[in-house]
Design an enzyme around this catalytic site. Structure first.
Site, PDB file in Angstrom:
ATOM      1  N   ARG A 234      25.916 -69.050  10.542  1.00 48.93           N
ATOM      2  CA  ARG A 234      25.890 -68.782  11.974  1.00 48.93           C
ATOM      3  C   ARG A 234      25.456 -67.325  12.161  1.00 48.93           C
ATOM      4  NH1 ARG A 234      30.863 -71.517  11.095  1.00 48.93           N
ATOM      5  NH2 ARG A 234      30.983 -73.546  12.157  1.00 48.93           N
ATOM      6  N   LYS A 259      33.995 -68.940  11.863  1.00 44.85           N
ATOM      7  CA  LYS A 259      34.503 -69.619  13.044  1.00 44.85           C
ATOM      8  C   LYS A 259      35.838 -70.280  12.719  1.00 44.85           C
ATOM      9  CE  LYS A 259      33.083 -72.823  16.674  1.00 44.85           C
ATOM     10  NZ  LYS A 259      32.020 -73.728  17.165  1.00 44.85           N
ATOM     11  N   HIS A 323      20.357 -70.539  15.280  1.00 43.27           N
ATOM     12  CA  HIS A 323      21.193 -71.708  14.982  1.00 43.27           C
ATOM     13  C   HIS A 323      20.346 -72.912  14.572  1.00 43.27           C
ATOM     14  CE1 HIS A 323      25.408 -72.805  15.000  1.00 43.27           C
ATOM     15  NE2 HIS A 323      25.078 -74.017  15.412  1.00 43.27           N
ATOM     16  N   ARG A 326      20.157 -73.023  10.929  1.00 45.21           N
ATOM     17  CA  ARG A 326      21.375 -73.593  10.339  1.00 45.21           C
ATOM     18  C   ARG A 326      21.314 -75.121  10.385  1.00 45.21           C
ATOM     19  NH1 ARG A 326      27.102 -72.960   9.533  1.00 45.21           N
ATOM     20  NH2 ARG A 326      28.343 -74.392  10.774  1.00 45.21           N
ATOM     21  N   HIS A 349      32.700 -76.882   8.544  1.00 45.77           N
ATOM     22  CA  HIS A 349      33.157 -77.802   9.592  1.00 45.77           C
ATOM     23  C   HIS A 349      34.558 -78.301   9.273  1.00 45.77           C
ATOM     24  CE1 HIS A 349      28.783 -78.960  10.901  1.00 45.77           C
ATOM     25  NE2 HIS A 349      29.180 -77.807  11.396  1.00 45.77           N
ATOM     26  N   TYR A 358      24.041 -84.977  11.515  1.00 41.93           N
ATOM     27  CA  TYR A 358      22.762 -84.732  10.833  1.00 41.93           C
ATOM     28  C   TYR A 358      22.172 -86.006  10.238  1.00 41.93           C
ATOM     29  CZ  TYR A 358      24.091 -79.905  11.506  1.00 41.93           C
ATOM     30  OH  TYR A 358      24.465 -78.710  12.090  1.00 41.93           O
TER      31      TYR A 358
END
Length: 374
Positions: A234, A259, A323, A326, A349, A358
């Site tokens: 990120r 994050k 992003h 990414r 995640h 994805y």
């Protein structure tokens, strides 16, 4: 130790501050509660309640002494003592609109954000959203705002074409004040949130990424774009990197407090190592891996400009963001046969459902399907 317990909660019934009594159904406790003065039942909160005053607080502890443990953690709370060293992010930020609508975030709101150690970006969003909410009700005490007022505000945001993400952030910032700062349980539990739109991530092809990288001439810029793509970082994570986060021996990048305030590792590209080695030797960064010429971390806007300008020079027509690199990292790994669980770990995640998106854009998801026109 007492087996029975009763928890005190803050409630706002009508315009009156009340004490909520939360406990498991028990004949003894119900009988004692019925003896309290002016006690009533709330169907909305499924709690008994009585007026909030010192006499009633003392009476509650006296009534249940020796019979049930009275839990006042949610009711009394613990506020940190503000100091002169309070982090700048939790202080007021000047906005031009303050002169017109001078309503700023309550200090207890800022204190609670800091006490709970919210990430700086999250804190900024909450503060900005809540102050916008307060300015919508000039002169109205916050305790007098009810659910209908909140719905009117959210309707205003929707009609102003605010994004679903912004409206959800606004709801979170409002609930944070009433439920966390003031300690009122489920203050706005019935407020409807906008349905989140399920959008597929935009990605670049491997060829597009190669063309983009070929258009980055500056050494520092090559390292920035290379890490964004090859490690799936990120933008905020990239800017927070320190020189010591690069582990050339293990071919890994350490992402500290990404994050969700989580540490993780991602892969380090062999192709990028000579470029990074040259960059470290030439620039000799100190605190951050990528530092601004004026000192401190490199700016987020500068990273965006580097990526978008390189994309334009490469002839890529779509708007390219950091992003998107990414997203491309995750998709290209999936197309190469990397296990979805491993990709989830690399991206940081919490849920595999987030990573599964994805599969909807990876080419190998569509292989083996016959061409209907052939």
């Amino acid at each position: 130790m007492l087996e029975k317990s009763i928890t005190l909660k803050h409630l706002l019934i009508g315009q009156e501050r009340c004490i909520g009594l939360q406990f498991r159904a028990d004949r003894v406790l119900i009988a004692l509660v019925d003896r309290l003065p002016n006690v009533a039942w709330s169907d909305e909160y499924s709690l008994y309640f009585l007026p909030n005053n010192r006499n009633n607080v003392s009476l509650i502890f006296k009534t249940f002494k020796g019979i049930a443990w009275v839990n006042g953690n949610y009711f009394f709370g613990s506020r940190p003592v503000p100091t002169k060293n309070t982090s700048q992010i939790f202080k007021q930020v000047e906005h031009p609109e303050y002169k017109k609508y001078p309503r700023i975030c309550p200090q207890e709101y800022l204190d609670k954000l800091e006490l709970k150690q919210y990430a700086k970006n999250t804190a900024r969003v909450y503060i900005n959203c809540f102050e916008a909410f307060m300015r919508f009700f000039p002169g109205v005490p916050l305790e007098q705002i009810d659910e209908n007022d909140i719905r009117d505000y959210l309707l205003y945001l929707s009609r102003s074409n605010k994004s679903t993400s912004y409206i959800n952030q606004a709801v979170n910032s409002i609930k944070f004040y009433y439920e966390v700062v003031l300690g009122m349980p489920n203050r706005f539990y019935s407020i409807e949130r906008p349905r989140k739109r399920k959008k597929l991530p935009e990605i670049l092809s491997v060829r597009d990424v190669q063309d983009l990288l070929a258009q980055v001439g500056n050494l520092k810029h090559r390292c920035i774009v290379g890490l964004l793509y090859s490690s799936g970082l990120r933008r905020a994570e990239l800017l927070a990197l320190k020189p010591t986060d690069l582990d050339f021996n293990r071919m890994m990048v350490r992402i500290a407090q990404g994050k969700g305030n989580k540490d993780r590792y991602s892969i380090l590209s062999k192709t990028l190592i000579p470029v990074l080695t040259e960059y470290l030797h030439r620039y000799n960064p100190d605190q951050y891996l990528f530092e601004s010429p004026k000192g401190g971390a490199y700016s987020a806007s500068s990273v965006l400009k580097i990526v978008s300008r390189a994309a334009k020079r490469a002839g890529i027509r779509k708007r390219v963001t950091p992003h998107m690199l990414r997203h491309s990292f995750a998709t290209h790994l999936l197309e190469k046969g990397v296990d979805l669980r491993r990709i989830q770990v690399l991206l940081g995640h919490n849920s595999s459902k987030t990573t599964e998106i994805y599969t909807h854009v990876a080419q190998n998801s569509f292989k083996g399907i016959d061409d209907l026109l052939s």
